[in-house]
Design a protein around this motif. Sequence first.
Motif, PDB file in Angstrom:
ATOM      1  N   LYS A   1     -11.331   3.707 -11.498  1.00 54.42           N
ATOM      2  CA  LYS A   1     -10.140   2.979 -11.062  1.00 54.42           C
ATOM      3  C   LYS A   1      -9.681   3.384  -9.663  1.00 54.42           C
ATOM      4  CE  LYS A   1      -8.539   2.643 -15.851  1.00 54.42           C
ATOM      5  NZ  LYS A   1      -7.503   3.054 -16.827  1.00 54.42           N
ATOM      6  N   MET A   2     -10.420   4.286  -9.022  1.00 52.40           N
ATOM      7  CA  MET A   2      -9.991   4.777  -7.716  1.00 52.40           C
ATOM      8  C   MET A   2     -10.335   3.781  -6.617  1.00 52.40           C
ATOM      9  SD  MET A   2     -10.731   8.872  -7.992  1.00 52.40           S
ATOM     10  CE  MET A   2     -10.181   9.803  -9.431  1.00 52.40           C
ATOM     11  N   THR A   3      -9.862   4.057  -5.417  1.00 51.10           N
ATOM     12  CA  THR A   3      -9.933   3.094  -4.322  1.00 51.10           C
ATOM     13  C   THR A   3     -11.350   2.903  -3.801  1.00 51.10           C
ATOM     14  OG1 THR A   3      -9.573   4.769  -2.615  1.00 51.10           O
ATOM     15  CG2 THR A   3      -7.619   3.761  -3.603  1.00 51.10           C
ATOM     16  N   ASP A   4     -11.573   1.785  -3.146  1.00 50.49           N
ATOM     17  CA  ASP A   4     -12.851   1.544  -2.489  1.00 50.49           C
ATOM     18  C   ASP A   4     -13.099   2.570  -1.384  1.00 50.49           C
ATOM     19  OD1 ASP A   4     -13.282  -0.633  -4.127  1.00 50.49           O
ATOM     20  OD2 ASP A   4     -12.589  -2.100  -2.657  1.00 50.49           O
ATOM     21  N   ALA A   5     -12.038   2.983  -0.713  1.00 48.99           N
ATOM     22  CA  ALA A   5     -12.180   3.984   0.350  1.00 48.99           C
ATOM     23  C   ALA A   5     -12.645   5.316  -0.226  1.00 48.99           C
ATOM     24  CB  ALA A   5     -10.860   4.161   1.092  1.00 48.99           C
TER      25      ALA A   5
ATOM     26  N   MET B   1       0.831  -1.194   0.000  1.00 54.81           N
ATOM     27  CA  MET B   1       0.000   0.000   0.000  1.00 54.81           C
ATOM     28  C   MET B   1       0.868   1.247   0.000  1.00 54.81           C
ATOM     29  SD  MET B   1      -3.137  -0.749  -0.184  1.00 54.81           S
ATOM     30  CE  MET B   1      -3.932   0.763   0.328  1.00 54.81           C
ATOM     31  N   LYS B   2       0.269   2.325  -0.445  1.00 52.37           N
ATOM     32  CA  LYS B   2       0.979   3.584  -0.494  1.00 52.37           C
ATOM     33  C   LYS B   2       1.286   4.092   0.891  1.00 52.37           C
ATOM     34  CE  LYS B   2      -0.188   8.342  -1.605  1.00 52.37           C
ATOM     35  NZ  LYS B   2      -1.122   9.213  -2.285  1.00 52.37           N
ATOM     36  N   LYS B   3       2.505   4.572   1.064  1.00 52.72           N
ATOM     37  CA  LYS B   3       2.901   5.173   2.330  1.00 52.72           C
ATOM     38  C   LYS B   3       2.629   6.666   2.258  1.00 52.72           C
ATOM     39  CE  LYS B   3       6.913   6.279   5.152  1.00 52.72           C
ATOM     40  NZ  LYS B   3       6.720   7.732   5.016  1.00 52.72           N
ATOM     41  N   ILE B   4       1.855   7.192   3.183  1.00 49.08           N
ATOM     42  CA  ILE B   4       1.546   8.613   3.227  1.00 49.08           C
ATOM     43  C   ILE B   4       2.153   9.185   4.487  1.00 49.08           C
ATOM     44  CG2 ILE B   4      -0.305  10.330   3.326  1.00 49.08           C
ATOM     45  CD1 ILE B   4      -2.074   8.403   1.844  1.00 49.08           C
ATOM     46  N   PHE B   5       2.727  10.389   4.370  1.00 50.76           N
ATOM     47  CA  PHE B   5       3.254  11.031   5.554  1.00 50.76           C
ATOM     48  C   PHE B   5       2.152  11.176   6.591  1.00 50.76           C
ATOM     49  CE2 PHE B   5       7.455  12.130   4.433  1.00 50.76           C
ATOM     50  CZ  PHE B   5       7.459  12.293   3.066  1.00 50.76           C
ATOM     51  N   SER B   6       2.532  11.137   7.835  1.00 52.74           N
ATOM     52  CA  SER B   6       1.588  11.312   8.926  1.00 52.74           C
ATOM     53  C   SER B   6       0.682  12.501   8.657  1.00 52.74           C
ATOM     54  CB  SER B   6       2.342  11.550  10.239  1.00 52.74           C
ATOM     55  OG  SER B   6       1.494  12.088  11.207  1.00 52.74           O
ATOM     56  N   THR B   7      -0.640  12.274   8.692  1.00 51.83           N
ATOM     57  CA  THR B   7      -1.592  13.341   8.434  1.00 51.83           C
ATOM     58  C   THR B   7      -1.376  14.512   9.383  1.00 51.83           C
ATOM     59  OG1 THR B   7      -3.222  11.772   7.631  1.00 51.83           O
ATOM     60  CG2 THR B   7      -4.036  13.909   8.347  1.00 51.83           C
ATOM     61  N   SER B   8      -1.119  14.207  10.633  1.00 51.34           N
ATOM     62  CA  SER B   8      -0.927  15.287  11.593  1.00 51.34           C
ATOM     63  C   SER B   8       0.294  16.119  11.250  1.00 51.34           C
ATOM     64  CB  SER B   8      -0.790  14.711  13.013  1.00 51.34           C
ATOM     65  OG  SER B   8       0.332  13.855  13.101  1.00 51.34           O
ATOM     66  N   VAL B   9       1.342  15.451  10.770  1.00 54.22           N
ATOM     67  CA  VAL B   9       2.556  16.178  10.400  1.00 54.22           C
ATOM     68  C   VAL B   9       2.296  17.051   9.180  1.00 54.22           C
ATOM     69  CG1 VAL B   9       4.906  15.921   9.532  1.00 54.22           C
ATOM     70  CG2 VAL B   9       4.122  14.503  11.427  1.00 54.22           C
ATOM     71  N   LEU B  10       1.605  16.475   8.167  1.00 54.55           N
ATOM     72  CA  LEU B  10       1.329  17.246   6.972  1.00 54.55           C
ATOM     73  C   LEU B  10       0.453  18.452   7.281  1.00 54.55           C
ATOM     74  CD1 LEU B  10       0.696  14.489   4.293  1.00 54.55           C
ATOM     75  CD2 LEU B  10       2.478  16.222   4.246  1.00 54.55           C
TER      76      LEU B  10
ATOM     77  N   ILE C   1       4.466  13.835  -5.339  1.00 57.27           N
ATOM     78  CA  ILE C   1       4.246  14.734  -4.209  1.00 57.27           C
ATOM     79  C   ILE C   1       3.152  14.141  -3.327  1.00 57.27           C
ATOM     80  CG2 ILE C   1       3.504  17.036  -3.508  1.00 57.27           C
ATOM     81  CD1 ILE C   1       4.764  18.099  -6.044  1.00 57.27           C
ATOM     82  N   PRO C   2       3.452  13.860  -2.051  1.00 61.05           N
ATOM     83  CA  PRO C   2       2.493  13.130  -1.213  1.00 61.05           C
ATOM     84  C   PRO C   2       1.267  13.967  -0.866  1.00 61.05           C
ATOM     85  CG  PRO C   2       4.372  13.825   0.098  1.00 61.05           C
ATOM     86  CD  PRO C   2       4.706  14.154  -1.328  1.00 61.05           C
ATOM     87  N   MET C   3       0.116  13.400  -1.153  1.00 57.85           N
ATOM     88  CA  MET C   3      -1.163  14.012  -0.797  1.00 57.85           C
ATOM     89  C   MET C   3      -1.851  13.104   0.224  1.00 57.85           C
ATOM     90  SD  MET C   3      -1.446  16.889  -2.512  1.00 57.85           S
ATOM     91  CE  MET C   3      -0.034  17.562  -3.390  1.00 57.85           C
ATOM     92  N   GLY C   4      -3.088  13.360   0.522  1.00 56.28           N
ATOM     93  CA  GLY C   4      -3.825  12.531   1.459  1.00 56.28           C
ATOM     94  C   GLY C   4      -5.309  12.625   1.183  1.00 56.28           C
ATOM     95  N   GLN C   5      -5.950  11.493   0.969  1.00 59.83           N
ATOM     96  CA  GLN C   5      -7.380  11.483   0.650  1.00 59.83           C
ATOM     97  C   GLN C   5      -8.170  12.215   1.708  1.00 59.83           C
ATOM     98  OE1 GLN C   5      -9.137   7.653  -0.513  1.00 59.83           O
ATOM     99  NE2 GLN C   5     -10.969   8.259   0.593  1.00 59.83           N
ATOM    100  N   ASN C   6      -9.065  13.085   1.248  1.00 60.07           N
ATOM    101  CA  ASN C   6      -9.911  13.932   2.087  1.00 60.07           C
ATOM    102  C   ASN C   6      -9.151  15.073   2.752  1.00 60.07           C
ATOM    103  OD1 ASN C   6     -12.371  12.685   1.585  1.00 60.07           O
ATOM    104  ND2 ASN C   6     -12.098  11.198   3.236  1.00 60.07           N
TER     105      ASN C   6
ATOM    106  N   THR D   1      -9.044  13.737  -3.622  1.00 65.31           N
ATOM    107  CA  THR D   1      -8.794  12.342  -3.971  1.00 65.31           C
ATOM    108  C   THR D   1      -7.577  11.759  -3.269  1.00 65.31           C
ATOM    109  OG1 THR D   1      -7.373  12.923  -5.843  1.00 65.31           O
ATOM    110  CG2 THR D   1      -9.743  12.767  -6.279  1.00 65.31           C
ATOM    111  N   GLY D   2      -6.604  12.601  -2.917  1.00 63.56           N
ATOM    112  CA  GLY D   2      -5.360  12.098  -2.358  1.00 63.56           C
ATOM    113  C   GLY D   2      -4.402  11.537  -3.393  1.00 63.56           C
TER     114      GLY D   2
END
Length: 666
Positions: free
Chosen positions: A407-411, A1-10, A317-322, A425-426
């Motif tokens: 093609k996007m994620t179930d989440a 799975m994709k590694k995303i930087f900690s949401t709190s940090v971002l 460039i790391p994003m985050g869904q929602n 979308t993240g």
Amino acid sequence: MKKIFSTSVLLAGILGLASCSDFLDQTSPSDTSKENVYNSPYYTGLRVNKIYGGLGEDRTYAQDWAIVWNMNSDVELVDGLGQNATAISERGAMNFNADPSWSKITDNWDKMYSVIEDANDVIEGIRQSSLFTEGNENYAEMGRYLGEALTLRAMVYFDMIRAWGDIPLKLETAKSDLSNAYMGKTDRDVIMDTLMLDLEEATELLPWAGENGYTTEHITKGYAHALLAQMAMTRAGYAIREQAKEGYETADYSDPTYPTQRPGAAERKALYEKALKHLSAIITSGRHQLNPSFENQWYLVNQLVLDQTYRENLFEIPMGQNYMGEVGYTVGVRLNGVTSKFGYGNSTGKMKVTAPLLYSYDPNDTRRDLTVSPMEIKEDATVGVTREYMLKNAPFGLYVGKWDPRKMTDAWLADNLVATAKHTTGINPIKMRYANVLLFYAECMNELAGSPDASYPGSAGLTARQALAQVHNRAFDAAHLADAQAYVASLPSSKEGFFEAIVQENAWEFAGEGFRKWDLIRWNLLHDKIVEFKKTYIQQLTDGTYPEMVYFNYKDEGKTEIDFSSITFYTPKDEVDATAYQDSISWFGDADPSKDGTVANEKGEYETDTQVYTNLPSISSGLVGTGGYPDPSGDVGVEVKNRYLMPISLTTISNSGGMLKNSYGY
């Protein structure tokens, strides 16, 4: 799975970016003293994450530098047609009718410099830290953080100079006495020369992707090498300038006051050799490869999965869904309104691609249907079913297919089904693919060796033709691979002829991704290729290339999914057996140049064809003029030749303490 930087940090990074009306006083206060931060690898890592967090803003890389600022080219258009092409908005600015009063120019400038300020803080802090000392057990880790900060700063500055030209170069943090708050412009060549030295250092400090826990959501050695090569090639290329530079070559198409120039032959050769060195380092490392499947490359992107096998994307460039990320919402396959299958609609009309692009592909090129989406997804309210609908005659309104809700994620789908407003979308914007590296390499080898089949010292053991072949052949399945190979073999053996093939391959491979505009600029082809695209549309409209109607079938009995292999893109209407197809729709050939508003029809109405006489002449009108049918050339109404740069905003100029002013006739 994709590694995303900690949401709190971002989020902390984003929220910590202070807005400031002063020109370059982009302060970033912290509860932890600078000395304490950079004497702890842990806190230093968090501080580096704050730089990444700044890349997730709409005015940096979540929207503007992922989508908007990369338009227009000959294949990618902002949705600004007709009168919209001069509006004080994205629709006017990306049609090269920018207005310095547009507030987003101010906001983009401020946010980009805010990221630079964060990078400056990290660079200063690490260089002054006792941990960054040879022999210290933390030296390598602190060096990796320094390499990230140097590369991120270089990336942001590089994008800014491509948009604005000469800008202030600020390589230190803001001083409390404001002694460096107001700065004048630095020549862009000086900026790039400085940044390339930083990137040379970064390539020595950074790990390859897959080492030390670094994924392609981090800056790694591969991206630093690639960015340096891209910068060297840009430095060797053409640019419109505020004044002529001695020893530089002036282009044939150039403004008399603001010349378009490039360095002399000897300097260009040295820059291409520099680029080749760094591109060869990537290729010979084996750390990055093409995903054998173009479709799978984009499926993984939509699925938010980092490809740990091929690592085709050198930096995402790391994003985050929602939380952040407009890719897939503001650009991509169209969800027109709320649907029962996918939920809330999107706004993917911001970027469109064109009919000449669609018809330039080999019909068996898998990139065609993954790049150009001539349909939209809507709800059939009569039966409560979500269907795919072919677009009508929209030669400048085709959607980009690379980002696709199907093609996007179930989440993502679960969230979108209950959404009542936009949620992001993240999906990560991609700053460099291995396909870029191969085509850059092909260009360098062709330029330096003088032909596509010759060798050159410092190469990676590939000729220019072999590098291009990897990109082109990947796009064809096994049944059509021989045809792809025959195409590459048939390409000219001359340096000039093969360069034209590189330019074309660039369009096929990267359309919609925002790379092409900048390559066309450094080649001094942006103006000419946009005019060529308009001429091609007129030619294909009038020579019968575009049928008046296309026919097609569906994949399912419910007629909800179009079978794209069935579409009669290339068959004239009167040669189609309509009984063999389930549906049809009017197509590009339905446009009628005879409807020019001067001749009355049988009802006494004076009709004007919108596509030919309104939309076509408005596209990129600030750069190429408003000429239309039958001859779109001539620069009608152009104030400054080749003015692709943005103006500095009036607000920024007002806040610059008299240090800045606009050029290029703004």
